[in-house]
Design a protein around this motif. Sequence first.
Motif, PDB file in Angstrom:
ATOM      1  N   ALA A   8       0.713  -1.151   0.069  1.00  8.83           N
ATOM      2  CA  ALA A   8      -0.030  -0.015  -0.175  1.00  8.83           C
ATOM      3  C   ALA A   8       0.949   1.281   0.017  1.00  8.83           C
ATOM      4  N   ARG A   9       2.016   1.157   0.884  1.00  6.61           N
ATOM      5  CA  ARG A   9       2.921   2.393   0.832  1.00  6.61           C
ATOM      6  C   ARG A   9       3.516   2.596  -0.785  1.00  6.61           C
ATOM      7  N   TRP A  10       4.038   1.426  -1.231  1.00 10.86           N
ATOM      8  CA  TRP A  10       4.573   1.799  -2.387  1.00 10.86           C
ATOM      9  C   TRP A  10       3.620   2.151  -3.649  1.00 10.86           C
ATOM     10  N   SER A  11       2.378   1.596  -3.372  1.00 11.74           N
ATOM     11  CA  SER A  11       1.436   1.959  -4.598  1.00 11.74           C
ATOM     12  C   SER A  11       1.094   3.260  -4.242  1.00 11.74           C
ATOM     13  N   ALA A  12       0.978   3.867  -3.148  1.00  7.46           N
ATOM     14  CA  ALA A  12       0.561   5.287  -2.919  1.00  7.46           C
ATOM     15  C   ALA A  12       1.955   5.971  -3.508  1.00  7.46           C
ATOM     16  N   ALA A  13       3.063   5.723  -3.253  1.00  3.84           N
ATOM     17  CA  ALA A  13       4.196   6.466  -3.685  1.00  3.84           C
ATOM     18  C   ALA A  13       4.327   6.379  -5.240  1.00  3.84           C
ATOM     19  N   VAL A  21       0.639   1.385 -11.008  1.00  8.35           N
ATOM     20  CA  VAL A  21       0.972   0.463  -9.947  1.00  8.35           C
ATOM     21  C   VAL A  21       0.987  -0.833 -10.701  1.00  8.35           C
ATOM     22  N   THR A  22       2.294  -1.536 -10.968  1.00 13.45           N
ATOM     23  CA  THR A  22       1.970  -2.588 -11.616  1.00 13.45           C
ATOM     24  C   THR A  22       2.762  -3.882 -10.839  1.00 13.45           C
ATOM     25  N   ARG A  23       2.479  -5.119 -11.062  1.00 14.63           N
ATOM     26  CA  ARG A  23       3.089  -6.243 -10.449  1.00 14.63           C
ATOM     27  C   ARG A  23       4.679  -6.037 -10.311  1.00 14.63           C
ATOM     28  N   GLN A  24       5.085  -5.637 -11.441  1.00 13.65           N
ATOM     29  CA  GLN A  24       6.583  -5.889 -11.497  1.00 13.65           C
ATOM     30  C   GLN A  24       7.357  -4.576 -11.015  1.00 13.65           C
ATOM     31  N   ARG A  25       6.608  -3.375 -11.018  1.00  5.50           N
ATOM     32  CA  ARG A  25       7.138  -2.346 -10.359  1.00  5.50           C
ATOM     33  C   ARG A  25       7.243  -2.549  -8.655  1.00  5.50           C
ATOM     34  N   LEU A  26       5.897  -3.253  -8.134  1.00  6.56           N
ATOM     35  CA  LEU A  26       5.938  -3.735  -6.794  1.00  6.56           C
ATOM     36  C   LEU A  26       6.966  -4.432  -6.522  1.00  6.56           C
ATOM     37  N   ALA A  27       7.211  -5.626  -7.385  1.00  9.15           N
ATOM     38  CA  ALA A  27       8.058  -6.716  -7.247  1.00  9.15           C
ATOM     39  C   ALA A  27       9.477  -6.141  -7.061  1.00  9.15           C
ATOM     40  N   THR A  55      11.895 -10.065 -17.760  1.00 12.00           N
ATOM     41  CA  THR A  55      13.239 -10.318 -18.217  1.00 12.00           C
ATOM     42  C   THR A  55      14.108  -9.346 -17.492  1.00 12.00           C
ATOM     43  N   VAL A  56      15.473  -9.669 -17.396  1.00 14.60           N
ATOM     44  CA  VAL A  56      16.349  -8.898 -16.871  1.00 14.60           C
ATOM     45  C   VAL A  56      16.223  -7.343 -17.241  1.00 14.60           C
ATOM     46  N   GLN A  57      16.186  -7.074 -18.490  1.00 10.56           N
ATOM     47  CA  GLN A  57      16.049  -5.883 -19.142  1.00 10.56           C
ATOM     48  C   GLN A  57      14.989  -5.044 -18.544  1.00 10.56           C
ATOM     49  N   SER A  58      13.862  -5.806 -18.341  1.00 15.51           N
ATOM     50  CA  SER A  58      12.687  -5.046 -17.633  1.00 15.51           C
ATOM     51  C   SER A  58      12.925  -4.480 -16.240  1.00 15.51           C
ATOM     52  N   VAL A  59      13.748  -5.282 -15.736  1.00 14.84           N
ATOM     53  CA  VAL A  59      14.192  -5.056 -14.205  1.00 14.84           C
ATOM     54  C   VAL A  59      15.034  -3.712 -14.292  1.00 14.84           C
ATOM     55  N   TYR A  60      15.864  -3.823 -15.353  1.00 21.78           N
ATOM     56  CA  TYR A  60      16.664  -2.455 -15.547  1.00 21.78           C
ATOM     57  C   TYR A  60      16.012  -1.350 -15.882  1.00 21.78           C
ATOM     58  N   VAL A  61      14.904  -1.449 -16.441  1.00 21.94           N
ATOM     59  CA  VAL A  61      14.274  -0.370 -17.015  1.00 21.94           C
ATOM     60  C   VAL A  61      13.457   0.263 -15.720  1.00 21.94           C
ATOM     61  N   ILE A  62      12.997  -0.512 -15.147  1.00 26.27           N
ATOM     62  CA  ILE A  62      12.176  -0.328 -13.839  1.00 26.27           C
ATOM     63  C   ILE A  62      13.039   0.368 -12.748  1.00 26.27           C
ATOM     64  N   LEU A  63      14.288  -0.220 -12.514  1.00 26.42           N
ATOM     65  CA  LEU A  63      15.100   0.364 -11.596  1.00 26.42           C
ATOM     66  C   LEU A  63      15.549   1.896 -11.906  1.00 26.42           C
ATOM     67  N   ALA A  64      15.822   1.785 -13.258  1.00 28.21           N
ATOM     68  CA  ALA A  64      16.071   3.131 -13.929  1.00 28.21           C
ATOM     69  C   ALA A  64      14.952   4.343 -13.500  1.00 28.21           C
ATOM     70  N   ASP A  65      13.770   3.785 -14.004  1.00 33.83           N
ATOM     71  CA  ASP A  65      12.756   4.585 -13.678  1.00 33.83           C
ATOM     72  C   ASP A  65      12.530   5.103 -12.271  1.00 33.83           C
ATOM     73  N   LEU A  66      12.368   4.187 -11.405  1.00 35.65           N
ATOM     74  CA  LEU A  66      12.208   4.239 -10.085  1.00 35.65           C
ATOM     75  C   LEU A  66      13.101   5.158  -9.453  1.00 35.65           C
ATOM     76  N   THR A  67      14.444   4.878  -9.957  1.00 36.54           N
ATOM     77  CA  THR A  67      15.533   6.021  -9.305  1.00 36.54           C
ATOM     78  C   THR A  67      15.233   7.347  -9.962  1.00 36.54           C
ATOM     79  N   ASP A  68      14.892   7.505 -11.326  1.00 39.54           N
ATOM     80  CA  ASP A  68      14.685   8.768 -11.835  1.00 39.54           C
ATOM     81  C   ASP A  68      13.630   9.538 -10.826  1.00 39.54           C
ATOM     82  N   ILE A  69      12.613   8.857 -10.632  1.00 39.05           N
ATOM     83  CA  ILE A  69      11.573   9.454  -9.742  1.00 39.05           C
ATOM     84  C   ILE A  69      11.897   9.660  -8.454  1.00 39.05           C
TER      85      ILE A  69
END
Length: 151
Positions: A8-13, A21-27, A55-69
Amino acid sequence: MTPEAREARWSAALHVHGRRVTRQRLAVLAAVEQYPHATADDAATAVRADLPHITVQSVYVILADLTDIGLLRRIDTPHSPARYETRVGDNHHHAICTGCGRIEDVDCAVGHAPCLTPEWSPGARRMTIQIAEVLYQGLCDDCRSAAPSHH
């Protein structure tokens, strides 16, 4: 904190930062929170326990996006891939063992963030410092006690 409360905390953020809010981002957020100072590959391995087809590439993309925000912080250490953590916004530092590579958080070195007041060189064009990144390097107690003594 329960897994539901964390989600819930991550979804709000994510909503605050305009992200779906996606399963991938939350994971990915859960993996980095569970394994502080995780590499992208560490995070991908943890995420695949729940989402085996990501995919590992998807994880890299999500990490970069979550870092950017600003939900994750990227740590660049010598001789190691980038690492990620969920502890953001407090300008803490890191200590890395040059023997085993373990990383520990170190609170602000002196005073208030950004911790360090630079001594400007003559003729330097000054700037307003917002973040000071300090990386302490040395041997952890385990590596030091395992090292052969030199008498």
